[in-house]
Design a protein around this motif. Structure first.
Motif, PDB file in Angstrom:
ATOM      1  N   SER C  91       0.832  -1.201   0.000  1.00  0.00           N
ATOM      2  CA  SER C  91       0.000   0.000   0.000  1.00  0.00           C
ATOM      3  C   SER C  91       0.872   1.259   0.000  1.00  0.00           C
ATOM      4  O   SER C  91       0.605   2.222  -0.728  1.00  0.00           O
ATOM      5  N   SER C  92       1.952   1.254   0.802  1.00  0.00           N
ATOM      6  CA  SER C  92       2.835   2.427   0.832  1.00  0.00           C
ATOM      7  C   SER C  92       3.794   2.474  -0.348  1.00  0.00           C
ATOM      8  O   SER C  92       4.246   3.549  -0.746  1.00  0.00           O
ATOM      9  N   LEU C  93       4.122   1.324  -0.921  1.00  0.00           N
ATOM     10  CA  LEU C  93       4.997   1.310  -2.106  1.00  0.00           C
ATOM     11  C   LEU C  93       4.276   1.905  -3.319  1.00  0.00           C
ATOM     12  O   LEU C  93       4.852   2.680  -4.073  1.00  0.00           O
ATOM     13  N   ILE C  94       3.043   1.505  -3.519  1.00  0.00           N
ATOM     14  CA  ILE C  94       2.279   1.994  -4.678  1.00  0.00           C
ATOM     15  C   ILE C  94       1.622   3.332  -4.334  1.00  0.00           C
ATOM     16  O   ILE C  94       1.565   4.232  -5.167  1.00  0.00           O
ATOM     17  N   GLY C  95       1.137   3.476  -3.111  1.00  0.00           N
ATOM     18  CA  GLY C  95       0.584   4.748  -2.660  1.00  0.00           C
ATOM     19  C   GLY C  95      -0.917   4.826  -2.789  1.00  0.00           C
ATOM     20  O   GLY C  95      -1.501   4.237  -3.698  1.00  0.00           O
ATOM     21  N   PRO C  96      -1.574   5.596  -1.909  1.00  0.00           N
ATOM     22  CA  PRO C  96      -3.035   5.615  -1.863  1.00  0.00           C
ATOM     23  C   PRO C  96      -3.692   6.526  -2.886  1.00  0.00           C
ATOM     24  O   PRO C  96      -4.920   6.592  -2.940  1.00  0.00           O
ATOM     25  N   SER C  97      -2.909   7.231  -3.708  1.00  0.00           N
ATOM     26  CA  SER C  97      -3.543   8.173  -4.641  1.00  0.00           C
ATOM     27  C   SER C  97      -2.756   8.335  -5.932  1.00  0.00           C
ATOM     28  O   SER C  97      -1.581   7.998  -6.009  1.00  0.00           O
ATOM     29  N   GLU C  98      -3.433   8.868  -6.939  1.00  0.00           N
ATOM     30  CA  GLU C  98      -2.803   9.368  -8.157  1.00  0.00           C
ATOM     31  C   GLU C  98      -3.455  10.701  -8.499  1.00  0.00           C
ATOM     32  O   GLU C  98      -4.666  10.861  -8.335  1.00  0.00           O
ATOM     33  N   ALA C  99      -2.636  11.636  -8.963  1.00  0.00           N
ATOM     34  CA  ALA C  99      -3.141  12.937  -9.432  1.00  0.00           C
ATOM     35  C   ALA C  99      -2.990  12.973 -10.943  1.00  0.00           C
ATOM     36  O   ALA C  99      -1.898  12.724 -11.464  1.00  0.00           O
ATOM     37  N   ILE C 100      -4.082  13.257 -11.634  1.00  0.00           N
ATOM     38  CA  ILE C 100      -4.085  13.218 -13.104  1.00  0.00           C
ATOM     39  C   ILE C 100      -4.443  14.605 -13.637  1.00  0.00           C
ATOM     40  O   ILE C 100      -5.429  15.197 -13.188  1.00  0.00           O
ATOM     41  N   PRO C 101      -3.672  15.130 -14.592  1.00  0.00           N
ATOM     42  CA  PRO C 101      -4.014  16.433 -15.165  1.00  0.00           C
ATOM     43  C   PRO C 101      -5.346  16.361 -15.921  1.00  0.00           C
ATOM     44  O   PRO C 101      -5.650  15.335 -16.539  1.00  0.00           O
ATOM     45  N   ILE C 102      -6.105  17.443 -15.865  1.00  0.00           N
ATOM     46  CA  ILE C 102      -7.356  17.551 -16.644  1.00  0.00           C
ATOM     47  C   ILE C 102      -7.093  18.507 -17.805  1.00  0.00           C
ATOM     48  O   ILE C 102      -6.511  19.577 -17.608  1.00  0.00           O
ATOM     49  N   LYS C 103      -7.518  18.104 -19.004  1.00  0.00           N
ATOM     50  CA  LYS C 103      -7.326  18.950 -20.191  1.00  0.00           C
ATOM     51  C   LYS C 103      -8.599  18.894 -21.025  1.00  0.00           C
ATOM     52  O   LYS C 103      -9.071  17.795 -21.337  1.00  0.00           O
ATOM     53  N   ASP C 104      -9.160  20.055 -21.364  1.00  0.00           N
ATOM     54  CA  ASP C 104     -10.391  20.130 -22.158  1.00  0.00           C
ATOM     55  C   ASP C 104     -11.487  19.244 -21.557  1.00  0.00           C
ATOM     56  O   ASP C 104     -12.202  18.540 -22.291  1.00  0.00           O
ATOM     57  N   GLY C 105     -11.583  19.245 -20.234  1.00  0.00           N
ATOM     58  CA  GLY C 105     -12.661  18.518 -19.565  1.00  0.00           C
ATOM     59  C   GLY C 105     -12.460  17.020 -19.472  1.00  0.00           C
ATOM     60  O   GLY C 105     -13.355  16.292 -19.050  1.00  0.00           O
ATOM     61  N   LYS C 106     -11.270  16.543 -19.882  1.00  0.00           N
ATOM     62  CA  LYS C 106     -11.019  15.092 -19.854  1.00  0.00           C
ATOM     63  C   LYS C 106      -9.763  14.749 -19.058  1.00  0.00           C
ATOM     64  O   LYS C 106      -8.845  15.572 -18.947  1.00  0.00           O
ATOM     65  N   LEU C 107      -9.726  13.535 -18.517  1.00  0.00           N
ATOM     66  CA  LEU C 107      -8.511  13.006 -17.904  1.00  0.00           C
ATOM     67  C   LEU C 107      -7.433  12.970 -18.974  1.00  0.00           C
ATOM     68  O   LEU C 107      -7.628  12.340 -20.018  1.00  0.00           O
ATOM     69  N   ASP C 108      -6.313  13.619 -18.719  1.00  0.00           N
ATOM     70  CA  ASP C 108      -5.265  13.663 -19.745  1.00  0.00           C
ATOM     71  C   ASP C 108      -4.291  12.491 -19.560  1.00  0.00           C
ATOM     72  O   ASP C 108      -3.088  12.676 -19.378  1.00  0.00           O
ATOM     73  N   LEU C 109      -4.847  11.289 -19.629  1.00  0.00           N
ATOM     74  CA  LEU C 109      -4.047  10.065 -19.532  1.00  0.00           C
ATOM     75  C   LEU C 109      -3.321   9.809 -20.854  1.00  0.00           C
ATOM     76  O   LEU C 109      -3.776  10.250 -21.908  1.00  0.00           O
ATOM     77  N   GLY C 110      -2.219   9.086 -20.790  1.00  0.00           N
ATOM     78  CA  GLY C 110      -1.558   8.645 -22.005  1.00  0.00           C
ATOM     79  C   GLY C 110      -2.395   7.602 -22.724  1.00  0.00           C
ATOM     80  O   GLY C 110      -3.318   7.008 -22.154  1.00  0.00           O
ATOM     81  N   LEU C 111      -2.032   7.373 -23.990  1.00  0.00           N
ATOM     82  CA  LEU C 111      -2.780   6.461 -24.862  1.00  0.00           C
ATOM     83  C   LEU C 111      -2.989   5.088 -24.222  1.00  0.00           C
ATOM     84  O   LEU C 111      -4.062   4.487 -24.344  1.00  0.00           O
ATOM     85  N   TRP C 112      -1.971   4.559 -23.524  1.00  0.00           N
ATOM     86  CA  TRP C 112      -2.035   3.206 -22.982  1.00  0.00           C
ATOM     87  C   TRP C 112      -2.391   3.186 -21.502  1.00  0.00           C
ATOM     88  O   TRP C 112      -2.499   2.116 -20.907  1.00  0.00           O
ATOM     89  N   GLN C 113      -2.522   4.376 -20.894  1.00  0.00           N
ATOM     90  CA  GLN C 113      -2.711   4.415 -19.436  1.00  0.00           C
ATOM     91  C   GLN C 113      -4.162   4.194 -19.013  1.00  0.00           C
ATOM     92  O   GLN C 113      -5.087   4.737 -19.610  1.00  0.00           O
TER      93      GLN C 113
END
Lengths: 134, 134, 134
Positions: C91-113
């Motif tokens: 749990s501490s190695l991977i971590g309890p959260s992720e912060a993702i940028p928002i762009k044009d109202g969408k999650l700005d994830l990479g193509l494979w993410q």
């Protein structure tokens, strides 16, 4: 809330490599004009990561790569046909982003801290996104 | 966007130690007066980290230190002359920050969650920054 | 700063499991109406984590679980009586959260993410919080 966003690319030359990107991020923060807030450095790849670590002695980076190889070795049991499962695991261990406090218009990093792009499946040209919230 | 920032110090007494800092962070959040947003807890050191884990049974912390030692042992191959390469590796594995949602003016931690400062190269006096965006 | 918050639950069916939650998070972001900013995905549990990794080949997820088991095995030396110390460490190695940028109202994830809920001590019903800052 003011938001400023800019991306840049980094180019890795080895299969595993740790590349200092502090100047690129600091330059985008300056352009944003934000004085206080959070700077999110995010990579959209699944075989890479963003880390913060010592930027003084380059031996630390070699030792990190030694540690990465030890933590996520090539194992015969992996199913994924591309053969880069160790890189995917390291990507989630280190994580795709770092959030850095902004103070007086600057990245509020510690004296020895630098921001690194971690390549786990290079060489490749990679993208880094910087999202400034101020 | 309103931003509130305050720092505090923690003192470790062993080479590896996990120190609960939930109360210090909660107290800064109260002073900020923010009701909704994100609380970023950040340490500016390269041989330390911020983690979130169970705050009920202290045995969990001993077991985490056992796990840390196993994940990042002292290896003869390390190049960095200071000898603290295992601490640098752990710092990037756990990461220098945690972002916690704020709800109704409080840290929205789970029932069993506490915020920890992880010392990997102590004993030392260390700094923790709290940046509240609300 | 506008803040939108919504929670959802996920149900795991094995002791270790990696569950795709991209659609749930994207749906909450759409409801928030935010166009730019950061989306924080946070789990309030101490034997689980949030990760971002490849969402194309399911073999990658099997390999991640293989890697997780190797990184945090059941060790006889653990003190914590519940027996789930390996899950706390992960749990501490991977971590309890992720912060993702928002762009044009969408999650700005990479193509494979994709965004994943990582169960380390299932099966259980678990909570995920989504805090949108825009």
């Amino acid at each position: 809330m003011p938001v400023y966003r800019e991306d840049f690319t980094v180019e890795s030359h080895r299969s595993k490599e740790v590349l200092l990107i502090t100047q690129e991020v600091a330059s985008i923060l300056r352009k944003s004009g934000m004085q206080e807030g959070i700077c999110l450095v995010y990579t959209p790849h699944t075989t890479a990561a963003i880390a913060i670590n010592e930027a003084a002695d380059p031996d630390v980076l070699d030792d990190m790569i030694l540690g990465f190889n030890r933590l996520s070795p090539s194992l015969i049991q992996y199913s994924h046909k591309e053969g880069n499962s160790p890189a995917h695991l390291l990507s989630s261990l280190i994580g795709p982003s770092e959030a850095i406090p902004i103070k007086d218009g600057k990245l509020d990093l510690g004296l020895w801290q630098g921001i690194y792009f971690c390549e786990f499946d290079g060489p490749r040209v990679r993208k880094v996104a910087v999202q400034v919230l101020g």
